[in-house]
Design a protein around this motif. Structure first.
Motif, PDB file in Angstrom:
ATOM      1  N   SER A  18       0.808  -1.214   0.000  1.00 14.67           N
ATOM      2  CA  SER A  18       0.000   0.000   0.000  1.00 14.67           C
ATOM      3  C   SER A  18       0.842   1.266   0.000  1.00 14.67           C
ATOM      4  O   SER A  18       0.308   2.354  -0.175  1.00 14.67           O
ATOM      5  N   HIS A  20       3.216   3.933  -1.566  1.00 14.78           N
ATOM      6  CA  HIS A  20       3.611   4.413  -2.876  1.00 14.78           C
ATOM      7  C   HIS A  20       4.782   5.370  -2.698  1.00 14.78           C
ATOM      8  O   HIS A  20       4.779   6.197  -1.803  1.00 14.78           O
ATOM      9  N   THR A  36       1.878   9.491  -1.069  1.00 14.76           N
ATOM     10  CA  THR A  36       0.523   9.818  -1.492  1.00 14.76           C
ATOM     11  C   THR A  36       0.095   8.869  -2.590  1.00 14.76           C
ATOM     12  O   THR A  36       0.912   8.300  -3.305  1.00 14.76           O
ATOM     13  N   SER A  37      -1.187   8.728  -2.734  1.00  9.43           N
ATOM     14  CA  SER A  37      -1.719   7.862  -3.778  1.00  9.43           C
ATOM     15  C   SER A  37      -1.854   8.652  -5.076  1.00  9.43           C
ATOM     16  O   SER A  37      -1.699   9.869  -5.112  1.00  9.43           O
ATOM     17  N   ARG A  38      -2.159   7.941  -6.134  1.00  6.24           N
ATOM     18  CA  ARG A  38      -2.317   8.587  -7.436  1.00  6.24           C
ATOM     19  C   ARG A  38      -3.495   9.543  -7.440  1.00  6.24           C
ATOM     20  O   ARG A  38      -3.467  10.577  -8.093  1.00  6.24           O
TER      21      ARG A  38
END
Length: 106
Positions: A18, A20, A36-38
């Protein structure tokens, strides 16, 4: 058989999957080493493009000597920047809260 070491290994694998390694793309970011996520990156790029557009429109309105419009656009830009900061803090608080609850739920 479910053992404590198996649960710890699953948790470690989940955290690795999970996580990134995105660099912070936000020019306005005060913290640069966040993961952070996309979706977060896309949202903040959109926020920054909107803020940049308002700044350009205010510069153009100053060029055409529309001072009131330029002041209004700069004010809206500052409000958007403030909203972006608040949104980022709320998202980070939610993520931290979820991470704290994750080991207890497993």
């Amino acid at each position: 058989m479910i053992t404590r070491s198996n649960l710890a290994e699953q948790l470690r694998e989940y955290q690795i999957r999970s996580k990134h390694g995105w660099a912070s793309v936000s020019f306005f970011s005060s913290i640069s080493n966040l993961t952070t996520s996309r979706v977060d990156v896309a949202l903040f790029v959109i926020w920054e493009l909107i803020i940049l557009a308002f700044l350009v429109f205010s510069a153009v309105s100053l060029y055409f000597r529309h001072l009131k419009l330029a002041v209004i656009l700069v004010f809206i830009t500052m409000l958007l920047l403030l909203c972006m900061k608040i949104t980022k803090q709320v998202r980070l608080a939610r993520k931290k809260k979820r991470r704290m609850l994750l080991p207890l739920s497993m």
